[in-house]
Design a protein around this motif. Structure first.
Motif, short mmCIF file in Angstrom:
data_model
loop_
_atom_site.label_atom_id
_atom_site.label_comp_id
_atom_site.label_asym_id
_atom_site.label_seq_id
_atom_site.Cartn_x
_atom_site.Cartn_y
_atom_site.Cartn_z
N ALA A 262 0.83 -1.20 0.00
CA ALA A 262 0.00 0.00 0.00
C ALA A 262 0.87 1.24 0.00
N GLY B 44 -12.88 -0.22 -3.32
CA GLY B 44 -11.85 -1.24 -3.18
C GLY B 44 -12.22 -2.61 -3.67
N ARG C 278 -9.79 2.65 4.66
CA ARG C 278 -8.74 1.65 4.44
C ARG C 278 -9.03 0.75 3.24
N GLY C 279 -10.20 0.86 2.66
CA GLY C 279 -10.55 -0.04 1.56
C GLY C 279 -10.26 0.53 0.18
N ARG D 81 -8.39 1.79 -3.28
CA ARG D 81 -7.32 1.29 -4.13
C ARG D 81 -7.06 2.32 -5.24
N GLN E 166 -3.71 -1.05 -6.57
CA GLN E 166 -2.95 -1.25 -5.34
C GLN E 166 -3.62 -0.53 -4.18
N PRO E 167 -3.40 -0.98 -2.96
CA PRO E 167 -4.05 -0.35 -1.81
C PRO E 167 -3.62 1.10 -1.63
N ASP F 111 -3.91 3.77 1.35
CA ASP F 111 -4.26 3.91 2.77
C ASP F 111 -4.68 5.35 3.05
#
Length: 768
Positions: free
Chosen positions: A40, A133, A199-200, A202, A234-235, A237
């Motif tokens: 992330a 996400g 947090r979900g 991307r 990709q994550p 954050d």
């Protein structure tokens, strides 16, 4: 300076740009790094709200992502050009900074482009933000080195980038000696559908490098046979980013028009007609958005590209360009035939059927895969209603109507389920209602399936060119498709079926009483070097009437596709023994042999786009159900003599010559579009259009002389031309204005000329 990188690519591609030492390091990293999930990147929270963009010192402490992969021309290898991404946030906005080192042959292409005109012939970076996400949809923002911006929504299941929605984003660019940097600011209130803790999310960044060997780079390992860009996301954050609050915007516009018309010796003109309208938008900054408009005005919208119309079997498709109908279009996207199956399928929602709305309102809700949208509008009379049939589309005058569109969907894992409703109540002339459900399934990054079932009920029946209330008719439309994109083989299959009484007055569904099966099989070979791929494919299709089982179309079309230097695309197809019936039930089934060729390329910064295609061989004249020899050809180009000046010519031509019965017909359609782009939101646009339709057959009136001096006994000649000039200045966030004029002439053999002049001026005031 904290840095996080994705797992390194497993192979290296040698290019002339990368020095030997860099290649050694890249290959060593690729060999030593273990495979694994992408790491992330954390959005750095700014200590204070940025006035426009973060200061250089703010970026010093932000994480860097610089492990990019090549996507095209060869995937799975390390990027030979360095690209660095950083992310930051404050209470109002999300910021991306991308530094792109290196360039393609011919230097960095950084023209000043209008909104949504950042094309593949330019250097640019694309930022995809998936706020849910789940890899099913995303917002995207495309920025070129001059800071020109394009944006929209991306839907993974259809792999479709829709540039129609415009968000309140801003960008700036800084071209350098060997590369460039761009900054992107996205208001947090524009990014709905988020989770509670951030947090979900991307993201994916892609970089386009045009030149002799065009490259596309990605921040994740994106495979060419993936069904969606988001498979490599990709994550992101966002846990440290503060929650965004709601926002509202209100605007008022005053438009003044003058219309003059002259037919032969008779002329008439209207007095200046002022019209006051406005709009109101509100968003809670997380899930819900509402937009209402009264007397919307679309005077400044660009004219449609002219198309060949005299020999069109079904209704022509025209893209939506009006801003009110462009919001949250991804929520109204239902399954349709994709480009894998040759395109050309119907659309369950086609807002161009809303001709002249008096007022409208819409709302949308997004929350972790639970989506809902609704639109209601009062449409004044003035357009046409398409009445579908198996062999062609008929038209009747469109009366005033009140309409409702509604769709809800739910995403769970690899599945998405949806429900759809449209209802159109014509003023005393009956109704048309469509309702149904759809589902999509994406079990892997290379396979997908979609299905839809719709039902229609109609009491607005066509009678003598009008809609009138009549007996209730009911119809159904079913759609099912499947596709698998393997490394070397691509296969897809589509099944469509519409009953005889199927009708959707708020969609683009030009055909009824048909069942069609379409299949495509492609074998692809990929290579290193300028000639990057060769594909051999076979496209087959068969359709027949549901009511009588008569063949409408049978096609078997093998072909090849080459991808070469300067983004060269060469396509050749052969259609041997194609069967087609166009004259109606019981009419003759024609047998046709045709060749199709297409070539396109991006040659240089001055000539960034050229395209030519031709369909030659047997041609069908739909009006007389006659088979002859001829061709249909089109040419388009883009010339950029200066960074801020763009010239786009387009020409289409159709010709048929038949001996039984004696028929000669030809049609020309042309457009010259000139854009002078001064700054973001400010441009001068000139459009000149020309059309001519000439037809000789025994049933037509005559005689009339041919321009070349040949005696043609029965000749009909229709001509038209149009010129439009518009200046738009909406660079300021609080106000803007547009002024323009359109002049047109058209006439046919033996009829008086028709001359029209329209003038308009529009002022807009915005409050936020």
């Amino acid at each position: 300076m904290p840095t996080r990188s994705s797992p390194a690519p497993t192979r290296c591609l040698r290019t002339r740009r990368a020095p030997p030492a860099s290649l050694v390091l890249l290959c060593a990293a690729a060999w030593l790094a273990p495979a694994g999930a992408a790491l992330a990147i954390e959005a750095r929270r700014l200590d204070a709200a940025a006035a426009a963009f973060p200061a250089p010192a703010d970026w010093d402490a932000a994480e860097r992502h610089d492990a990019f992969w090549m996507y095209k021309p060869r995937d799975g290898v390390a990027s030979p050009l360095r690209t660095q991404v950083q992310v930051a946030c404050d209470e109002q906005a999300l910021f991306f900074r991308v530094v792109a080192d290196g360039q393609g042959s011919g230097g960095v292409r950084a023209p000043v482009a209008r909104r949504d005109q950042v094309a593949d012939d330019q250097d640019y970076v694309s930022v995809f933000v998936d706020t849910n996400g789940d890899g099913k949809s995303a917002y995207f923002f495309r920025v070129n080195p001059s800071g020109s911006l394009a944006d929209g929504t991306y839907v993974a299941i259809s792999d479709n980038q829709d540039f129609h929605p415009d968000f309140d984003a801003s960008a700036r660019g800084a071209p350098g000696a060997d590369g460039y940097a761009v900054d992107l600011r996205i208001p947090r209130s524009q990014l709905r559908n988020r989770g509670s803790d951030g947090r979900g999310w991307r993201y994916l960044v892609m970089r386009n490098v045009p030149g002799a060997e065009r490259m596309i780079l990605a921040s994740g390992e994106l495979k060419q046979n993936a069904t969606s860009y988001l498979s490599a996301s990709q994550p992101l954050d966002m846990a440290r980013c503060p929650g965004a609050g709601g926002e509202w915007e209100a605007g008022a516009h005053l438009t003044a028009r003058r219309h003059e018309q002259k037919i032969g010796a008779a002329s008439a003109s209207d007095r200046v007609d002022p019209q006051l309208g406005g709009y109101l938008k509100w968003s809670d900054g997380a899930h819900l958005a509402v937009h209402a408009t009264y007397r919307p005005d679309f005077s400044q919208v660009e004219l449609d590209i002219p198309q060949l119309q005299s020999n069109a079997q079904y209704a022509l498709f025209l893209p939506e360009k009006r801003d009110f109908f462009l919001e949250d279009t991804d929520l109204l996207e239902l399954p349709t035939r994709s480009q894998l199956q040759g395109g050309g399928g119907g659309l369950a929602v086609y807002t161009r059927t809303i001709t002249d709305p008096r007022w409208g309102a819409r709302m949308s809700y997004r929350n972790q895969g639970r989506d809902f949208t609704a639109l209601v509008a009062d449409d004044r009379a003035g357009g046409v209603v398409a009445i579908p049939g198996p062999f062609g589309t008929a038209y009747v005058a469109q009366p005033a109507s009140l309409l409702l569109l509604e769709r809800a969907s739910l995403a769970r894992g690899a599945w998405r389920f949806g429900q759809f409703l449209s209802h159109r109540d014509y003023d005393g002339a009956g109704r048309n209602t469509v309702a149904g459900a759809d589902a999509s399934w994406q079990p892997s990054t290379i396979a997908k399936a979609r299905a839809m079932l719709l039902f229609s009920a109609t009491t607005a029946q066509p009678q003598q060119g009008q809609l009138r209330a009549g007996e209730r008719s009911q119809g159904q439309y079913a759609f099912l498709d499947w596709a698998r994109l393997g490394r070397d083989w691509e296969t897809s299959l589509t099944l469509e079926r519409a009953s005889p009484d199927w009708r959707n007055d708020t969609g683009y569904m030009p055909q009824s009483d048909f069942a069609q099966l379409t299949g495509v099989v492609t074998r692809r070979w990929r290579f290193d070097g300028p000639w990057s791929s060769i594909s051999a494919f076979v496209w087959t299709a068969h359709s027949q009437t549901v009511s009588s089982g008569e063949t409408i179309l049978t096609r078997y079309a093998p072909g090849v596709w080459f991808s070469g230097p300067y983004d060269l695309q060469l396509v050749a197809e052969y259609h041997p023994g194609e069967r087609r019936r166009v004259g109606g039930y019981g009419a003759r089934l024609h047998r046709m042999d045709q060749w199709f060729f297409q070539v396109s390329s991006s040659l240089s910064q001055t000539v960034p786009a050229l395209s030519f295609d031709i369909l030659a061989g047997d041609q069908l004249d739909y009006a007389s159900d006659t088979l002859g020899r001829g061709y249909q050809a089109s040419f388009s180009g883009k010339i950029r003599p200066l960074a801020w000046l763009e010239v786009q010519p387009r020409v289409s031509y159709w010709y048929i010559n038949a001996s039984d019965p004696d028929l000669h017909a030809r049609e020309t359609s042309a457009q010259l579009l000139v854009n002078a782009n001064f700054e973001a939101g400010s441009f001068l646009r000139l459009i000149a259009q020309y059309s001519r339709n000439r037809r000789q057959e025994p049933l037509l009136r005559g005689p009339a002389p041919d321009p070349l001096g040949l005696a043609l006994p029965d000749w009909l000649d229709r001509r038209g031309n149009l010129q439009s000039l518009v200046y738009s200045n909406n660079a300021h966030p609080r106000w803007g204005f547009d002024v323009g004029a359109t002049r047109s002439q058209d006439y046919a053999s033996g009829d008086p000329k028709r001359y029209v002049l329209d003038l308009f001026a529009k002022v807009v005031v915005r409050l936020r």
